[in-house]
Design an enzyme around this catalytic site. Structure first.
Site, PDB file in Angstrom:
ATOM      1  N   SER A 263       0.772  -1.142   0.026  1.00 33.56           N
ATOM      2  CA  SER A 263       0.006   0.083   0.005  1.00 33.56           C
ATOM      3  C   SER A 263       0.874   1.248   0.089  1.00 33.56           C
ATOM      4  CB  SER A 263      -0.608   0.191   1.326  1.00 33.56           C
ATOM      5  OG  SER A 263      -0.226   0.066   2.462  1.00 33.56           O
ATOM      6  N   LYS A 264       0.421   2.555  -0.339  1.00 35.64           N
ATOM      7  CA  LYS A 264       0.718   3.748  -0.215  1.00 35.64           C
ATOM      8  C   LYS A 264       1.499   3.983   1.060  1.00 35.64           C
ATOM      9  CE  LYS A 264      -0.250   8.553  -0.987  1.00 35.64           C
ATOM     10  NZ  LYS A 264      -1.529   9.456  -1.335  1.00 35.64           N
ATOM     11  N   ARG A 265       0.888   3.379   2.034  1.00 36.21           N
ATOM     12  CA  ARG A 265       1.092   3.489   3.427  1.00 36.21           C
ATOM     13  C   ARG A 265       2.428   2.894   3.833  1.00 36.21           C
ATOM     14  NH1 ARG A 265      -2.979   2.024   5.777  1.00 36.21           N
ATOM     15  NH2 ARG A 265      -4.067   3.847   5.750  1.00 36.21           N
TER      16      ARG A 265
END
Length: 505
Positions: A263-265
């Site tokens: 994910s972007k996270r």
């Protein structure tokens, strides 16, 4: 294959292209090229509330950087346009109305407040997110529960409504996935998805089936997150166009990060990019770094993506795009998720930089140096520098440190690295060496004069090489020191030595 192969990638213009999205593009592209087919790019912009200005331009720019150009797209019209769903709006209602007339879909007039009330009423520990399904539809305001004359009145009055699929009860839906084999679903556990929204725009479920049919798509490759929606799409195919018209499916495995689905996270937390190129969100202003801007070259990026979930059964790891086209097989894509390893990604880039010619790297390296305020005026000189230092460069920005000093003298020097062992004799050696190198023209002559002068001074050459390196480049890095002297020339070598001697004195 009897029909011409046609595949498609259909992104929504809502943000940056994630690793998984570009890998989907790549697998579609490889399959199309291998079979002499067409790769279509279709923009799925039916959800206007999520549309982001600039996202479509970003998609095209990113694919161009990767070298994965579509054969047909909104910017390269073919025989099956338009290629933006928002421009195809009128055709979808025809299919939705047909399904309603055949009893396979229905009008639903429920307001947002009524839907919220239903979810609140039916919510329980065993059913935390109630769905609009076969057990609920009979309690809601739709054309299945309302008298026909009331439905007609509501429609005539332009009452806001959606069209929902009427999932059959007690049926099993199966299809053959090119990666997973036979996949089976029970229709009883699938909710009545919205097919046509209140604004007349189709949802993905209706649009993807209609567009794939009208664009004659033969193979549909997409991420495994779409597997739960497959029974809806298969039923729509059967009802609207017949099962024999349906494309072959392949649901690609997830790309996994350290904590599950990448994910972007994860990118923010672990310090590696997850988007192909920088994405700057125009709403939040948030910038997410991409592989391109981090200093990856497209050959390496495409290579590492191909191997995130696929291999050809050999030990080979480095593939050109042409080799991938020849060797790729969808059946050899793994079912399980592929773990992304940033260290391995950097290894791919290092290997591709090493095997690339100076001519291939020159435009990228030149642009990088200029962005750092370094002006390489001589392309021939820059090509020599690239060949000299590329084995030391993992990412493109490394060329600034490893090669920038060839074109701009250092402004600071790590003299602390040798200051404790500096002596008047060494000061005298470098003064002498600087005076003697005027006639030196290549690495061999610079080294020969160096060794001869060291012998005369009674100092081991090994004690003098580090100070020379730091005088020329500023620190403890760079290619062989006499090769540096050869490329910057005798006069510049002398000037750099004298500058540091003045500081030391």
């Amino acid at each position: 294959m009897s029909k011409k192969v046609r595949v498609r990638f259909a992104p929504s213009p809502t943000g940056g292209l994630h690793l998984g999205g570009v890998r989907t593009v790549l697998y579609n592209y490889l399959f199309a090229r291998q079979h002499g087919g067409d790769f279509v790019l279709r923009i799925e912009d039916t959800d206007q509330s999520r549309y982001v200005a600039g996202a479509e331009d970003y998609i095209f720019e990113t694919l161009a950087w990767c070298g994965l150009e579509p054969d047909e797209s909104p910017r390269k019209e073919g025989a099956f346009g338009p290629y933006r769903q928002s421009e195809r709006k009128e055709m979808y209602r025809t299919y939705a109305e047909r399904l309603v007339n055949e009893g396979k879909a229905y009008y639903a007039f429920d307001t947002p407040e009524e839907l919220d009330a239903m979810r609140s009423l039916l919510k329980s520990d065993t059913n935390p997110t109630p769905q609009y399904d076969r057990t609920v539809r009979g309690q809601m305001r739709n054309s299945l529960t309302l008298p026909a004359d009331e439905v007609k009145s509501l429609l005539d009055a332009g009452t806001p409504h959606v069209v929902r699929i009427r999932m059959p009860e007690g049926e099993t839906v199966s299809f053959n996935d090119m990666i997973r084999g036979e996949v089976t679903f029970d229709t009883a556990i699938v909710d009545d998805k919205v097919l046509l929204k209140g604004d007349g725009m189709p949802t993905y479920h209706l649009a993807v089936v209609v567009d794939d049919h009208l664009m004659q798509i033969t193979h549909a490759f997409r991420g495994e997150e779409w597997l739960p929606s497959a029974p809806v799409h298969i039923l729509l195919w059967r009802w609207l166009f017949g099962e024999e018209a349906m494309p072959q499916w392949a649901h690609l495995p997830l790309i996994l990060g350290p904590s599950g689905k990448l994910s972007k996270r994860d990118g923010a937390k672990y310090g590696f990019p997850v988007f192909a190129a920088n994405w700057s969100d125009p709403k939040s202003g948030e910038l997410t770094e991409g592989f391109r801007e981090r200093g990856f070259i497209p050959e390496a990026f495409v290579n590492l993506l191909a191997l995130l979930g696929w291999n050809d059964g050999t030990e080979q790891e480095l593939f050109t795009l042409e080799e991938l086209i020849q060797r790729f097989q969808m059946e050899k894509v793994h079912k399980g998720g592929a773990k992304f390893d940033f260290e391995k990604a950097q290894w791919f880039n290092h290997e591709w930089i090493k095997r690339s010619t100076a001519g291939r790297l020159l435009p990228d390296v030149k642009a990088l140096l200029l962005s750092k305020g370094i002006t390489p005026n001589d392309d021939a000189q820059l090509a020599k520098v690239i060949d000299l230092v590329k084995e030391r460069c993992t990412l493109l920005p490394d060329f600034a440190q490893q090669g920038g000093f060839f074109f701009a003298a250092p402004s600071e020097w790590d003299t602390a690295a040798f200051a404790s062992k500096w002596t008047p004799a060494k000061q005298s050696f470098f003064e002498t060496y600087g005076n003697r190198i005027s006639t030196a023209s290549d690495a061999t002559s610079f080294e020969s004069i160096f060794k001869q002068s060291a012998e005369e001074a009674g100092i081991k050459p090994g004690e003098l090489q580090l100070p020379l390196r730091i005088m020329l480049v500023g620190g403890k890095f760079g290619p062989p020191v006499f090769s540096i002297a050869e490329l910057i020339g005798a006069e510049e070598t002398k000037a750099r030595i004298r500058k540091v001697l003045a500081i030391l004195a």
